[in-house]
Design a protein around this motif. Structure first.
Motif, mmCIF file in Angstrom:
data_model
loop_
_atom_site.group_PDB
_atom_site.id
_atom_site.type_symbol
_atom_site.label_atom_id
_atom_site.label_comp_id
_atom_site.label_asym_id
_atom_site.label_seq_id
_atom_site.Cartn_x
_atom_site.Cartn_y
_atom_site.Cartn_z
ATOM 1 N N GLY A 216 0.631 -1.085 0.224
ATOM 2 C CA GLY A 216 -0.336 0.125 -0.237
ATOM 3 C C GLY A 216 0.901 1.180 0.047
ATOM 4 O O GLY A 216 0.695 1.952 -0.539
ATOM 5 N N ALA A 217 1.759 1.318 0.703
ATOM 6 C CA ALA A 217 3.052 2.219 0.705
ATOM 7 C C ALA A 217 3.093 2.535 -0.854
ATOM 8 O O ALA A 217 3.452 3.905 -1.140
ATOM 9 N N ALA A 218 3.807 0.938 -1.149
ATOM 10 C CA ALA A 218 4.607 1.302 -2.533
ATOM 11 C C ALA A 218 3.463 1.815 -3.497
ATOM 12 O O ALA A 218 4.247 3.381 -4.248
ATOM 13 N N LEU A 219 2.029 1.598 -3.929
ATOM 14 C CA LEU A 219 1.538 2.384 -4.651
ATOM 15 C C LEU A 219 0.764 4.160 -4.232
ATOM 16 O O LEU A 219 1.061 4.785 -5.023
ATOM 17 N N ILE A 220 0.690 4.071 -2.572
ATOM 18 C CA ILE A 220 0.512 5.480 -2.366
ATOM 19 C C ILE A 220 2.078 6.614 -3.221
ATOM 20 O O ILE A 220 1.877 7.685 -3.854
ATOM 21 N N GLY A 221 3.443 5.991 -2.833
ATOM 22 C CA GLY A 221 4.708 6.663 -3.592
ATOM 23 C C GLY A 221 4.207 6.800 -4.700
ATOM 24 O O GLY A 221 4.681 8.114 -5.371
ATOM 25 N N LEU A 222 3.868 5.288 -5.640
ATOM 26 C CA LEU A 222 3.520 5.969 -7.149
ATOM 27 C C LEU A 222 2.510 6.703 -7.617
ATOM 28 O O LEU A 222 2.543 7.538 -8.256
ATOM 29 N N ALA A 223 1.610 6.749 -6.800
ATOM 30 C CA ALA A 223 0.410 7.511 -7.047
ATOM 31 C C ALA A 223 1.122 9.523 -7.089
ATOM 32 O O ALA A 223 0.911 9.614 -7.721
#
Length: 360
Positions: A216-223
């Motif tokens: 989830g943290a990686a997805l938020i960072g990518l966004a």
């Protein structure tokens, strides 16, 4: 005797269409360098001299940083390594890995700077800002005025390089307005990218973090990174549109614009030319990099005069939309020489009944 204009011969009047194009800008820049190479070379040397004073504090800071590094190595060699458990695990023993990750992501591996190094760095930055506003900005404005006068077939003088000081408040105002329009957006893009970096790095160092949290943290960072990209593009687009906000205040043909009028003029003349300006700035970047890599000497002799000429030529061709009655620009004649068309001697026509007018 017909002269080939810098732009296409079928180009409409400046009041109905802009005369700016990449080919026209490069051609006019060639004329500026050809006619005023000596003056532009002296201007390049003046820029080089103006860069020297801010470097003294920067060198002092670098020397202090090297002394800190030497002291750190000496201390490490004479004392056993000790681990600060509180610093690694945190006061509650849970947030130490997060601190370590942020420190590794945002800080160098070198020793902590001493108070002396921090103070020198602060003084160096403050002095560089003040020096840029008081010396480098008006000096650059005067150099561009010299290039403008050369492009109009005039003979620049020493007083022209000091013209920037007479228009200093207007330049400050235009520069501040430009920064206020672009820096907050750049800061927003940098903040989004920084948060994304922390989200990418920090969870991966926490062994006890659940895989779902890491993903989830990686997805938020990518966004956030995806969001930062258009913000950066918007800031760059604004910066390009306002690049020439300093020129209206120094160009005599504009009548001495104030800061607000100068920013408005830069905004209007750059409309529809952002892509061409990006290509032009890339060309300037390539010229600077290539000439600097060649031991730096070509940058002074070739790079800086060419860059001055390109910026002046760009302004002169863009401003025709705003000021159609501006003075004429130099052109290349059939014999390859540069000059104003109104000052060229007409060719002798044997069939003409009246003698040619040989007045300059």
């Amino acid at each position: 005797m017909s002269l080939t204009p810098i732009a296409a011969s079928s180009m409409p009047a400046p009041s109905t269409a802009p005369a700016f194009s990449l080919s026209a800008t490069i051609e006019l820049a060639k004329g500026i360098v050809s006619r005023g190479f000596t003056a532009l070379l002296l201007c390049s040397l003046a820029v080089l001299v103006a860069q020297v004073p801010p470097q003294f504090l920067a060198i002092a800071q670098a020397i202090s940083a090297q002394a800190d590094l030497a002291e750190s190595k000496q201390t490490a060699a004479t004392q056993p390594a000790e681990v600060d458990a509180a610093g690694e695990s945190g006061s509650d023993g849970t947030n130490g890995p997060l601190r370590t990750a942020i420190r590794k992501a945002l800080m160098s591996d070198g020793p902590d700077p001493s108070g002396r190094t921090i103070a020198l760095g602060f003084l160096s930055n403050c002095f560089s800002i003040v020096w840029a506003f008081l010396v480098q900005l008006p000096l650059t404005a005067g150099i561009f005025l010299i290039a403008i006068r050369i492009a109009r077939g005039e003979s620049p003088g020493v007083q022209d390089i000091l013209h920037g000081y007479r228009r200093l408040p207007a330049q400050w105002g235009a520069g501040i307005l430009q920064y206020l329009a672009t820096l907050p957006i750049y800061a927003a893009a940098a903040g989004l990218a920084l948060i994304a970096l922390m989200l990418f790095v920090s969870p991966q160092t926490l062994a006890e973090t659940a895989p779902a949290v890491k993903a989830g943290a990686a997805l938020i960072g990518l966004a956030l990174l995806v969001l930062a990209l258009p913000v950066f593009i918007v800031a760059t687009w604004l910066a390009i549109r306002l690049t020439f906000c300093l020129f209206p205040g120094i160009d005599p043909a504009m009548g001495g614009c104030g800061p607000v009028d100068a920013v408005g003029t830069a905004w209007r003349i750059s409309k529809g030319h952002v892509l061409e300006l990006i290509v032009l700035f890339l060309l300037v970047f390539v010229i600077a990099v290539v000439t600097v890599m060649c031991c730096g000497i070509p940058f002074i002799i070739i790079g800086l005069p060419t860059i001055f000429a390109l910026f002046a030529a760009t302004w002169l061709l863009l401003m025709r939309r705003e000021c159609p009655s501006a003075p004429e620009l130099i052109m290349r004649g059939p014999d390859g020489s540069w000059g104003l068309a109104s000052r060229r001697v007409p060719a002798f026509d044997p069939s003409a009944t009246a003698p040619p007018d040989f007045r300059a």
